[in-house]
Design a protein around this motif. Structure first.
Motif, PDB file in Angstrom:
ATOM      1  N   THR A 108       1.224  -0.870   0.017  1.00 18.47           N
ATOM      2  CA  THR A 108      -0.129  -0.278  -0.145  1.00 18.47           C
ATOM      3  C   THR A 108       0.528   1.432  -0.351  1.00 18.47           C
ATOM      4  OG1 THR A 108      -2.167   1.131   1.037  1.00 18.47           O
ATOM      5  CG2 THR A 108      -0.344  -0.160   2.373  1.00 18.47           C
ATOM      6  N   ASN A 109       0.603   2.378  -0.299  1.00 17.53           N
ATOM      7  CA  ASN A 109       0.979   3.622  -0.851  1.00 17.53           C
ATOM      8  C   ASN A 109      -0.067   4.739   0.235  1.00 17.53           C
ATOM      9  OD1 ASN A 109       1.589   6.583  -1.679  1.00 17.53           O
ATOM     10  ND2 ASN A 109       2.606   5.563  -2.892  1.00 17.53           N
ATOM     11  N   LEU A 110       0.483   5.313   1.170  1.00 11.84           N
ATOM     12  CA  LEU A 110       0.493   5.505   2.657  1.00 11.84           C
ATOM     13  C   LEU A 110      -0.177   7.486   2.173  1.00 11.84           C
ATOM     14  CD1 LEU A 110       2.298   4.153   5.457  1.00 11.84           C
ATOM     15  CD2 LEU A 110       0.377   3.799   4.886  1.00 11.84           C
ATOM     16  N   VAL A 111       0.396   7.793   0.812  1.00 14.81           N
ATOM     17  CA  VAL A 111       0.178   8.776   0.188  1.00 14.81           C
ATOM     18  C   VAL A 111      -0.870   8.554  -1.106  1.00 14.81           C
ATOM     19  CG1 VAL A 111       1.164  11.523  -0.677  1.00 14.81           C
ATOM     20  CG2 VAL A 111       2.446   9.677   0.933  1.00 14.81           C
ATOM     21  N   THR A 112      -1.030   8.122  -1.484  1.00 12.89           N
ATOM     22  CA  THR A 112      -2.049   7.719  -2.803  1.00 12.89           C
ATOM     23  C   THR A 112      -3.340   7.129  -2.727  1.00 12.89           C
ATOM     24  OG1 THR A 112      -1.020   5.899  -3.834  1.00 12.89           O
ATOM     25  CG2 THR A 112      -0.455   7.939  -4.942  1.00 12.89           C
ATOM     26  N   GLY A 113      -3.154   6.370  -1.612  1.00 13.32           N
ATOM     27  CA  GLY A 113      -4.302   4.762  -0.853  1.00 13.32           C
ATOM     28  C   GLY A 113      -4.298   4.023  -1.676  1.00 13.32           C
ATOM     29  N   VAL A 114      -3.343   3.779  -2.897  1.00 14.66           N
ATOM     30  CA  VAL A 114      -3.231   2.206  -3.522  1.00 14.66           C
ATOM     31  C   VAL A 114      -2.816   1.266  -2.392  1.00 14.66           C
ATOM     32  CG1 VAL A 114      -1.421   1.205  -5.107  1.00 14.66           C
ATOM     33  CG2 VAL A 114      -2.109   3.485  -5.610  1.00 14.66           C
ATOM     34  N   PHE A 115      -3.631   0.434  -2.599  1.00 10.14           N
ATOM     35  CA  PHE A 115      -3.484  -1.348  -2.061  1.00 10.14           C
ATOM     36  C   PHE A 115      -3.651  -2.492  -3.333  1.00 10.14           C
ATOM     37  CE2 PHE A 115      -5.580  -4.191  -0.111  1.00 10.14           C
ATOM     38  CZ  PHE A 115      -4.507  -4.816   1.536  1.00 10.14           C
ATOM     39  N   ARG A 116      -2.487  -2.721  -2.998  1.00  9.79           N
ATOM     40  CA  ARG A 116      -2.858  -4.188  -4.062  1.00  9.79           C
ATOM     41  C   ARG A 116      -1.923  -5.159  -3.918  1.00  9.79           C
ATOM     42  NH1 ARG A 116       1.584  -4.436  -7.456  1.00  9.79           N
ATOM     43  NH2 ARG A 116       3.219  -2.709  -7.824  1.00  9.79           N
ATOM     44  N   ARG A 117      -2.337  -6.354  -4.461  1.00 18.65           N
ATOM     45  CA  ARG A 117      -1.257  -7.160  -4.119  1.00 18.65           C
ATOM     46  C   ARG A 117      -0.058  -7.581  -5.013  1.00 18.65           C
ATOM     47  NH1 ARG A 117      -5.159 -13.448  -5.165  1.00 18.65           N
ATOM     48  NH2 ARG A 117      -2.807 -13.853  -3.860  1.00 18.65           N
ATOM     49  N   VAL A 118       1.269  -7.685  -4.885  1.00 14.11           N
ATOM     50  CA  VAL A 118       2.359  -7.185  -5.032  1.00 14.11           C
ATOM     51  C   VAL A 118       2.469  -7.927  -6.765  1.00 14.11           C
ATOM     52  CG1 VAL A 118       4.872  -6.949  -5.707  1.00 14.11           C
ATOM     53  CG2 VAL A 118       3.250  -6.225  -3.304  1.00 14.11           C
ATOM     54  N   SER A 119       2.336  -9.363  -6.669  1.00  9.13           N
ATOM     55  CA  SER A 119       2.777 -10.562  -8.119  1.00  9.13           C
ATOM     56  C   SER A 119       1.852 -11.698  -7.102  1.00  9.13           C
ATOM     57  CB  SER A 119       3.826 -10.548  -8.206  1.00  9.13           C
ATOM     58  OG  SER A 119       4.396 -11.309  -9.152  1.00  9.13           O
ATOM     59  N   PRO A 120       0.499 -11.465  -7.874  1.00  9.14           N
ATOM     60  CA  PRO A 120      -0.461 -12.997  -7.099  1.00  9.14           C
ATOM     61  C   PRO A 120       0.321 -13.963  -8.129  1.00  9.14           C
ATOM     62  CG  PRO A 120      -1.443 -10.881  -7.833  1.00  9.14           C
ATOM     63  CD  PRO A 120      -0.551 -10.551  -8.455  1.00  9.14           C
ATOM     64  N   THR A 121       0.472 -15.219  -7.066  1.00  6.99           N
ATOM     65  CA  THR A 121       1.028 -16.173  -7.499  1.00  6.99           C
ATOM     66  C   THR A 121       0.365 -17.529  -6.454  1.00  6.99           C
ATOM     67  OG1 THR A 121       2.806 -16.899  -5.922  1.00  6.99           O
ATOM     68  CG2 THR A 121       3.625 -15.607  -7.770  1.00  6.99           C
ATOM     69  N   SER A 122       0.792 -18.762  -7.094  1.00  5.76           N
ATOM     70  CA  SER A 122      -0.547 -20.036  -5.315  1.00  5.76           C
ATOM     71  C   SER A 122       0.750 -20.652  -4.886  1.00  5.76           C
ATOM     72  CB  SER A 122      -0.812 -21.295  -6.739  1.00  5.76           C
ATOM     73  OG  SER A 122       0.332 -21.407  -7.338  1.00  5.76           O
ATOM     74  N   GLN A 123       2.117 -20.060  -5.010  1.00  2.00           N
ATOM     75  CA  GLN A 123       3.055 -19.994  -4.099  1.00  2.00           C
ATOM     76  C   GLN A 123       3.279 -18.971  -2.821  1.00  2.00           C
ATOM     77  OE1 GLN A 123       4.201 -23.554  -4.091  1.00  2.00           O
ATOM     78  NE2 GLN A 123       2.618 -23.733  -6.209  1.00  2.00           N
ATOM     79  N   ASN A 124       4.915 -19.263  -2.283  1.00  3.85           N
ATOM     80  CA  ASN A 124       4.710 -18.859  -1.195  1.00  3.85           C
ATOM     81  C   ASN A 124       5.876 -17.069  -1.211  1.00  3.85           C
ATOM     82  OD1 ASN A 124       3.305 -19.703   1.665  1.00  3.85           O
ATOM     83  ND2 ASN A 124       5.661 -21.026   1.577  1.00  3.85           N
ATOM     84  N   GLN A 125       5.195 -16.436  -1.037  1.00  2.00           N
ATOM     85  CA  GLN A 125       6.333 -15.114  -0.484  1.00  2.00           C
ATOM     86  C   GLN A 125       7.256 -14.146   0.169  1.00  2.00           C
ATOM     87  OE1 GLN A 125       3.505 -12.832  -2.902  1.00  2.00           O
ATOM     88  NE2 GLN A 125       4.203 -13.438  -5.382  1.00  2.00           N
ATOM     89  N   LEU A 126       7.708 -14.650   0.736  1.00  2.00           N
ATOM     90  CA  LEU A 126       8.711 -14.982   2.176  1.00  2.00           C
ATOM     91  C   LEU A 126       9.606 -13.264   1.928  1.00  2.00           C
ATOM     92  CD1 LEU A 126       9.055 -18.197   2.707  1.00  2.00           C
ATOM     93  CD2 LEU A 126       7.410 -16.745   2.869  1.00  2.00           C
ATOM     94  N   ALA A 127       9.724 -12.543   3.050  1.00  2.00           N
ATOM     95  CA  ALA A 127      11.174 -11.688   3.361  1.00  2.00           C
ATOM     96  C   ALA A 127      10.878 -10.756   2.589  1.00  2.00           C
ATOM     97  CB  ALA A 127      12.370 -12.631   2.904  1.00  2.00           C
ATOM     98  N   ALA A 128      10.565 -10.292   2.448  1.00  2.00           N
ATOM     99  CA  ALA A 128      10.218  -8.562   1.579  1.00  2.00           C
ATOM    100  C   ALA A 128      11.283  -7.107   2.209  1.00  2.00           C
ATOM    101  CB  ALA A 128       8.569  -8.306   1.513  1.00  2.00           C
ATOM    102  N   CYS A 129      11.889  -6.642   1.135  1.00  2.00           N
ATOM    103  CA  CYS A 129      12.185  -5.720   1.940  1.00  2.00           C
ATOM    104  C   CYS A 129      12.381  -4.695   0.730  1.00  2.00           C
ATOM    105  CB  CYS A 129      13.847  -5.898   1.206  1.00  2.00           C
ATOM    106  SG  CYS A 129      15.418  -4.923   1.546  1.00  2.00           S
TER     107      CYS A 129
END
Length: 266
Positions: free
Chosen positions: A175-196
């Motif tokens: 989410t972008n705390l200025v514009t309010g955009v809220f979305r999934r980053v890259s939808p898949t059927s497997q785990n996505q972990l350890a974001a930076c």
């Protein structure tokens, strides 16, 4: 795994990178072992205790003038902060009735995960320069565990998994705390972990491909996405600063550090 920083003879290790290996055997001669790579830093005369270990400090993160952590000294685990620039004392950000955990800061704002009334996790935030330390909800999705948030203003990225589905994969949300955009980053059927997240870009470990996880990158503003690694060995814990991405990689049998330059793809 906890190491006191000494060798087999009890001598304090000099600053540098070390690979720790711990092995356990039983009466049948069967052996199990684990290893981890750690960094011992120089201890200077000006170093001081940030928070007392007696308060159950864990998940310490720091950037800029601030250190944040989870504190277990009370009835419920809470989020604390300390301004290291003025020698201030630790201050509680939360006084919640339920557990608060895994804080992350960009040096001005802090985000963390907190338990909801239905026992799922939600994501919360606070401006560390706000004297009133008002806490605001970033995402409280129903029936979803939202965990491990990271922030680099204005972007917040975290993992989310549907608790109604057994073995549901953790997927990244942003989410972008200025514009309010809220979305999934890259939808898949497997785990996505350890974001930076760094400025308007994010890297993470993704399990959509064969092997024990690959490193992916996305520009959160444009949606440009790249797969940075292609190796069936494990790639873990990516971090990004500017054009460089660094992660742990065991393709050679040991955990080693690899880097990728976003300018030239090498």
């Amino acid at each position: 795994l906890t190491w006191d920083g000494t060798d087999d003879q009890g001598t304090q290790a000099v600053p540098g990178w070390y690979t720790l290996r711990v092995s356990v055997s039983n009466a049948l001669g069967q052996l199990m072992w684990a290893k981890a790579r750690v960094h011992v830093e120089e201890v200077g005369a000006s170093d001081r205790e940030i928070a007392s270990g007696q308060s159950g400090v864990q998940a310490v993160r720091g950037r800029g003038a601030y250190a944040v952590w989870a504190d277990r000294s009370g009835v419920q685990q809470q989020i604390y902060v300390r301004d290291l620039s003025d020698g201030g004392t630790p201050l509680a950000i939360t006084d919640a009735a339920r557990t608060q955990d895994n804080p992350s800061t960009d040096g001005r704002y802090v985000v963390w995960q907190g338990r909801q009334s239905d026992s799922t996790w939600a994501v919360y935030g606070c401006d560390l320069q706000d004297s009133q330390r008002i806490v605001w909800a970033i995402s409280e999705l129903p029936d979803v565990d939202e965990t491990n948030p990271v922030i680099d203003w204005p972007w917040v990225v975290w993992q989310a998994a549907d608790v109604r589905t057994a073995q549901a994969p953790s997927q990244l949300f942003a989410t972008n705390l200025v514009t309010g955009v809220f979305r999934r980053v890259s939808p898949t059927s497997q785990n996505q972990l350890a974001a930076c997240v760094n400025k308007d870009r994010v890297v993470w470990q993704d399990w959509r491909d064969a092997g024990a996880g690959e490193i992916y990158y996305q520009d959160l503003e444009t949606g440009e996405e790249r797969r940075l690694t292609a190796n069936t060995a494990g790639q873990y814990n990516p971090v990004m600063d500017g054009v460089l991405v660094v992660w742990q990689d065991n393709r050679d049998g040991n955990l080693e550090l690899y880097a990728y330059d976003l300018r030239n793809g090498r």
